[in-house]
Structures are given as structure tokens and as C-alpha cells.
Design a protein around this motif. Structure first.
Motif, PDB file in Angstrom:
ATOM      1  N   ARG A 112      49.182 102.727  31.020  1.00  0.00           N
ATOM      2  CA  ARG A 112      49.391 103.110  31.744  1.00  0.00           C
ATOM      3  C   ARG A 112      48.175 102.915  33.305  1.00  0.00           C
ATOM      4  O   ARG A 112      48.772 103.681  33.992  1.00  0.00           O
ATOM      5  CB  ARG A 112      49.708 104.891  32.504  1.00  0.00           C
ATOM      6  CG  ARG A 112      50.715 105.027  31.381  1.00  0.00           C
ATOM      7  CD  ARG A 112      52.895 104.223  31.115  1.00  0.00           C
ATOM      8  NE  ARG A 112      53.126 104.895  30.320  1.00  0.00           N
ATOM      9  CZ  ARG A 112      53.408 104.507  28.777  1.00  0.00           C
ATOM     10  NH1 ARG A 112      52.552 103.364  28.676  1.00  0.00           N
ATOM     11  NH2 ARG A 112      53.979 105.256  28.037  1.00  0.00           N
ATOM     12  N   SER A 113      47.679 101.743  32.799  1.00  0.00           N
ATOM     13  CA  SER A 113      46.468 101.889  33.683  1.00  0.00           C
ATOM     14  C   SER A 113      46.377 100.378  34.587  1.00  0.00           C
ATOM     15  O   SER A 113      45.331  99.845  34.710  1.00  0.00           O
ATOM     16  CB  SER A 113      44.959 102.558  33.073  1.00  0.00           C
ATOM     17  OG  SER A 113      45.074 103.926  32.813  1.00  0.00           O
ATOM     18  N   THR A 195      52.650  98.509  34.088  1.00  0.00           N
ATOM     19  CA  THR A 195      51.125  99.003  34.211  1.00  0.00           C
ATOM     20  C   THR A 195      50.631  98.943  32.004  1.00  0.00           C
ATOM     21  O   THR A 195      49.490  99.283  31.749  1.00  0.00           O
ATOM     22  CB  THR A 195      51.201 100.243  34.656  1.00  0.00           C
ATOM     23  OG1 THR A 195      51.411 101.063  33.733  1.00  0.00           O
ATOM     24  CG2 THR A 195      51.969 100.089  36.055  1.00  0.00           C
TER      25      THR A 195
END
Length: 344
Positions: A112-113, A195
Motif C-alpha cells: 500500500r506504499s 498503491t
């Protein structure tokens, strides 16, 4: 952008040979002021040809991919390769060591980064390096996942919808070659959206395939076998492992996740009693499960229902649950011979 990264490695990506070392992720702590954390990396390059970037351990509590890539890195010899293999079996190494979905260094969820930040947290630095250094070298990216601690998953492969009909057909072909029992097209609903590593790879022009190989923070023998066989089929098709023996791919069932109605979430804290198993076909309005309240023994359990029909793709693994936890996700069949698959 590659020069901006703080991560470094002694591996020369352009050198012919089989190199095994690690990425160095800078991390300053109380006991190691100028320290770094290793992220295992194997680079096998032999002549000209395409590059495959193979990743596992994006989430640290998902094990089939970690073993499959370790086996591949150990078994593959230089003379077998035409092109280049980049193998990272424990990408989020701090989370792998801890057996956690997220990093114990910064609580970062690596998937999610993306696209990350060269000057950010450790998790953001890893994402940035993958985006700006590794993905630009790759023609195809495979990111091996399973359900981790919180979910049991049907054995499956997934892609994001192609941005063009040509790209979409190439992605569907990758899933046919990989040969999972179920292959689904996902737009990220319920997950990471733009993401994720797969989204970052697609944005940079690589074909990206993801998997769900098991779950419950255990090891699925079926998922491991699929990962090993599916990877060999993809690498042989790409011309990277031309002489490797492969088994024919089994037929795959094409499906998709149709919006938020495909999910069932807990609305209160309690003990989850499921009323359906993964792989089961369910109908809209059917009972999905109940939440029990042992702290209030006279309170009636809360009954939850499926909002849509489909196949149970995943089910929550821990029985103790809290408000907002995902309990189920459903998938529905799609016709990949039509444009509907592209816009699913």
C-alpha cells in the motif's frame, strides 16, 4: 530517479553471471547508528533477452512465494538462462523476519506504499527502489501473495485491467499460462488500488501478475506447487528458461470482483461464525455468518448476509473480529472474449 535512492547493493545488474547478495536498506537505530537491513536478492544474467522480476515477501506472513522463489534461485543455473532473472524472495525483509503483514520498523504495509519515497520511512524506501530501479529493467513482474494471517484464499492468480485491449489480452494470456484454478481481473476494490506493486509495474510499462496462493499464515502445498509450476511456464514462454521442463497449464476460470457489494464486513466486535467456505457458490441474501458476543451472553448474535451472488474467494481466518474487518469476498464469472472483461 534511480540516483535518488538511499538503498544500494554490490550486485551489478548488467554483469553476466549468477550473483547472490542483498539490497542494503539504511536504518539507524539505538544500537546501530549507521546500520542497514538486508533484503535478499539474486540476479542471474546470461546474454541478451527479456528480464523477469520475481517477488515474494511483499507481505511477511505469506509463505508459498517465499519458498518457491528460494527454490528457483537455488536451482537455476547460469547456463539455463537467456536474459535476466531478478529474484527477491523476501522483499519486505523486516516483516518476513517478524512473520507480519506490515513492517515492525514503521508499521508500513509495503503493498500500500507504492510508488514510495526515497527519503521516506523504510517501507517507502523499499517501494521507491522497486519502482525506480527494478521495475524499469523488467518486461514481466510476478508478485506472489497469499492471504496472510487474516484471510484464507482460493488458489488464484490476478491482474489489473489492461489499459488497452492489446495489453489486456497479454495479461489474460499470462494468467492462462500460469494455470491457477481461478484467475480474476481486479481493479483494487477492497485493496490497495493504485498503491500496489502491480499498479506501479503497469504504470511503468511492465506486464504484472499477482497471486493468492493460500492463507491463514500457513503453507499451502497446492499453492506452493502452483507457484513453482506456473513460474516455470511463464519463464519458458518469455524465453528466459527455454529448456526447462514444464507441465501443461490446467484450464482456468476467469472471474472478477464486482464492487463493494462483493464484500462482507463485520459491523461489531465479537466472535465470527462463518456460514460458507472458500470456493463455495453463494447467492444474494444467503446467510454469510454470525457475530457472537460472549461478553453479553443474552444478546442475540448478529446475522450477516451476502449482498451479491458468486464464489467465495476469501474468508476471514481469525475468529475474533472487529468492526470493519473483511469477512468474505466474492468473485463472479466474466466473459473474457468480450470487452466486458476489460472494464470489469
Amino acid at each position: 530517479m534511480a540516483g535518488d535512492t538511499r538503498i544500494w547493493t554490490p550486485i551489478d545488474y548488467d554483469a553476466v553471471g549468477k550473483q547472490s547478495d542483498c539490497l542494503r536498506l539504511p536504518h539507524s537505530s539505538d544500537l546501530s547508528a549507521y546500520g542497514w537491513i538486508p533484503i535478499p536478492l539474486v540476479c542471474i544474467k546470461n546474454g541478451d533477452g527479456p528480464t523477469a522480476l520475481l517477488i515474494a515477501g511483499n507481505h511477511g506472513d505469506e509463505y508459498e512465494g517465499q519458498i518457491a522463489l528460494s527454490n528457483l534461485a537455488r536451482e537455476t543455473q547460469l547456463q539455463q538462462v537467456s536474459g535476466r532473472l531478478l529474484i527477491l524472495p523476501a522483499l519486505n525483509f523486516p516483516a518476513v523476519v517478524a512473520g507480519r503483514r506490515v513492517s515492525p520498523l514503521d508499521e508500513g504495509n509495503l503493498n500500500r506504499s507504492f510508488p514510495g519515497n526515497a527519503a521516506g520511512s523504510p517501507t517507502e524506501m523499499i517501494a521507491h527502489y522497486v519502482c525506480e530501479v527494478l521495475i524499469p529493467m523488467a518486461d514481466v513482474v510476478v508478485d506472489l501473495h497469499s492471504g496472510g494471517r487474516s484471510l484464507h484464499y482460493v488458489t488464484s492468480a490476478l491482474v489489473r485491467p489492461g489499459r488497452t485491449s492489446d495489453e489486456h489480452e497479454k495479461l489474460l494470456r499470462l494468467m492462462r499460462l500460469f494455470g491457477a484454478p481461478i484467475s480474476f481481473v481486479s481493479d483494487g476494490t477492497g485493496g490497495g488500488g493504485l498503491t500496489t506493486l502491480a499498479a506501479a509495474a503497469q504504470e511503468r510499462g511492465a506486464l504484472a501478475l499477482t497471486t493468492e496462493l493460500g492463507g491463514g499464515a500457513t503453507l499451502s502445498r497446492e499453492g506452493l506447487a502452483l507457484a513453482e509450476a506456473g513460474l516455470k511456464r511463464l519463464l519458458k514462454d518469455q524465453g528466459i528458461l527455454r529448456d526447462v521442463a514444464v507441465e501443461p497449464a490446467s484450464p482456468t476460470r476467469f472471474m472478477t470482483v464486482k464492487g463493494h457489494s462483493a464484500f462482507v464486513y463485520a459491523r461489531d466486535r465479537g466472535i465470527f461464525e462463518p456460514a460458507a467456505d472458500i470456493g463455495e457458490e453463494v447467492e444474494s441474501g444467503q446467510i454469510a455468518g454470525r457475530i457472537h458476543f460472549p461478553d453479553l451472553p443474552t444478546r442475540e448474535p448478529e446475522t450477516l448476509f451476502f449482498e451479491s451472488s458468486g464464489l467465495v474467494a476469501c474468508r476471514r481466518a481469525p475468529s475474533l473480529t472487529d468492526r470493519g474487518d473483511c469477512l468474505f469476498k466474492l468473485m463472479a464469472d466474466i466473459d473474457v472474449s468480450s470487452d466486458r472483461a476489460l472494464h470489469a
